[in-house]
Design an enzyme around this catalytic site. Structure first.
Site, mmCIF file in Angstrom:
data_model
loop_
_atom_site.group_PDB
_atom_site.id
_atom_site.type_symbol
_atom_site.label_atom_id
_atom_site.label_comp_id
_atom_site.label_asym_id
_atom_site.label_seq_id
_atom_site.Cartn_x
_atom_site.Cartn_y
_atom_site.Cartn_z
ATOM 1 N N GLY A 55 -12.845 -18.353 19.052
ATOM 2 C CA GLY A 55 -12.823 -19.788 18.604
ATOM 3 C C GLY A 55 -13.350 -20.340 18.466
ATOM 4 N N GLY A 108 -15.781 -24.247 21.428
ATOM 5 C CA GLY A 108 -16.626 -22.106 20.899
ATOM 6 C C GLY A 108 -17.732 -22.629 20.725
ATOM 7 C CG ASP A 123 -11.213 -19.628 14.777
ATOM 8 O OD1 ASP A 123 -11.895 -20.626 15.433
ATOM 9 O OD2 ASP A 123 -9.944 -19.609 13.669
ATOM 10 N NE ARG A 165 -5.096 -32.197 28.352
ATOM 11 C CZ ARG A 165 -6.178 -32.682 29.345
ATOM 12 N NH1 ARG A 165 -4.855 -33.166 30.009
ATOM 13 N NH2 ARG A 165 -6.210 -33.079 30.049
ATOM 14 C CB VAL A 214 -12.934 -21.469 27.951
ATOM 15 C CG1 VAL A 214 -13.125 -23.495 27.456
ATOM 16 C CG2 VAL A 214 -14.547 -21.278 28.235
ATOM 17 N NE ARG A 227 -15.076 -34.132 32.464
ATOM 18 C CZ ARG A 227 -13.954 -33.232 31.537
ATOM 19 N NH1 ARG A 227 -12.551 -33.170 32.132
ATOM 20 N NH2 ARG A 227 -13.676 -32.923 30.418
ATOM 21 C CG HIS A 270 -9.061 -27.688 34.536
ATOM 22 N ND1 HIS A 270 -9.949 -28.581 34.884
ATOM 23 C CD2 HIS A 270 -8.978 -27.527 33.156
ATOM 24 C CE1 HIS A 270 -10.390 -29.521 33.946
ATOM 25 N NE2 HIS A 270 -9.733 -28.604 33.115
#
Ligand code: TXD
Length: 311
Positions: free
Chosen positions: A10, A15, A34, A83, A119, A152, A176
């Site tokens: 990716g 990536g 990719d 997303r 990931v 975070r 997650h």
């Protein structure tokens, strides 16, 4: 002696940024893969052209052919769809499952001894899928999420406490997703539990902002999702493997009864080294946190059940 070899599948935002961090830190030579022709080649060439300025000696190449990934030490899978606003991580399930299955088969054929770090979202389910398809021992397949959620959490806490982000040693468990479980009593600020530094009414909004950390970035960016902190988090895990650090990093790993959870991938602290997951040390949780962790794991399990058909 040559550098270790890392394949990053990716060449998108996460990536490519992960690949850049790996070569710039001289952790390994990187092969960037990719499906889009020219994309990994172009990004890899662009990065190599920065080598005379940045001074790194590691190399990166781009390809659409898995033959070039042969004998990689670590494979980082970031391929898939990101997303969009209004889209949950689970909406990505079916589409990304197909992508991850194909990629895992190709990677494993070329590198039967590698450690896989996934990931792609929905993270916990994709990690389970990669494990199933790979036929690897569970310790050699893990997912990156807890490292990001914890980073975070540490950043938000550092803002409240007016300290350096690196002064915070954070802990976030669970899948997650919206059901992640911040663990303030094991989150330390200069060695002191954050529960001794902040009142619950101050802490809870920070816990919630952490759960919503991904969405906050998606809403700001409008197209695509976060990639600077996600790539840094994935590379933290890559480094732990390549340098056999034995660091305890919240990671998506296969549980075999820890925290009363069995046969599912879920985010918990894990000791990471050259063989992958070396140990899953259990930390003390409150009853509520145990319940939340179980609920989070059950949600992952439900989605895995749906996938068993495809596996
Ligand atoms: O904490 C976490 N785990 C995450 C997960 C944090 C941030 C992003 N997270 C997820 O990573 C996100 O929801 C996505 O599922 C992935 C990748 O996110 P990114 O932002 O990098 O997406 P891009 O920029 O769209 O890149 C995806 C690339 C793109 O170049 C596609 O052409 C490629 O994946 N792609 C493929 N490569 C190889 N093989 C196949 N089949 C393939 N399909 C798409």
């Amino acid at each position: 002696m040559g550098y270790p070899k890392v394949t990053v599948v990716g060449a998108g935002f996460v990536g490519a940024t992960a690949a850049q961090r790996i070569v710039e830190k001289e952790l390994a030579d990187v092969v960037l893969v990719d499906v889009v022709e020219g994309l990994p080649q172009g990004k890899a060439l662009d990065m190599m052209e920065s080598a005379p300025i940045e001074g790194f000696r590691t190399r990166i190449s781009g390809t659409n052919d898995y033959a070039e990934t042969k004998d990689s030490d670590v494979i980082v899978i970031t391929a898939g769809l990101a997303r969009k606003p209004g889209m949950s991580r689970d909406d990505l399930l079916a589409k990304n499952a197909e992508i991850i299955s194909g990629i895992t088969k190709n990677c494993v054929e070329a590198s039967p001894n590698a450690i896989i770090i996934t990931v792609t979202n929905p993270l916990d389910v994709m990690t389970y899928l990669a494990w199933k398809v790979s036929n690897f021992p569970t310790r050699r397949v893990m997912g990156m999420a807890g490292a990001l959620d914890s980073a975070r959490y540490a950043y938000f806490l550092s803002q409240e406490l007016m300290c350096l982000p690196s002064d915070v040693d954070p802990m976030v468990l669970g899948g997650h997703g919206d059901q992640m479980v911040p663990v303030p009593q094991h989150t330390k600020v200069k060695g002191k539990p954050v529960t001794e530094c902040l009142q619950p009414d101050v802490l809870e909004p920070i816990n919630q902002r952490t759960r919503d950390g991904g969405i906050e970035i998606v809403q700001l960016l409008k197209t695509g999702s976060a990639y600077y902190a996600p790539s840094a988090s994935a590379v933290r895990m890559v480094k732990a493997v390549l340098q056999n650090t034995g660091d305890v990093i919240p990671s998506c790993v296969y549980l075999t009864g820890q925290y009363g959870i069995k046969d599912v991938y879920c985010g918990v602290p894990a000791r990471i080294g050259r063989e992958g997951v070396m140990e899953i040390p259990e930390i003390e949780l409150t009853d509520q946190q145990k319940q939340d962790l179980k609920a989070s794991a059950e949600h992952v399990r439900e989605n895995c059940e749906k996938l068993k058909i495809a596996v």
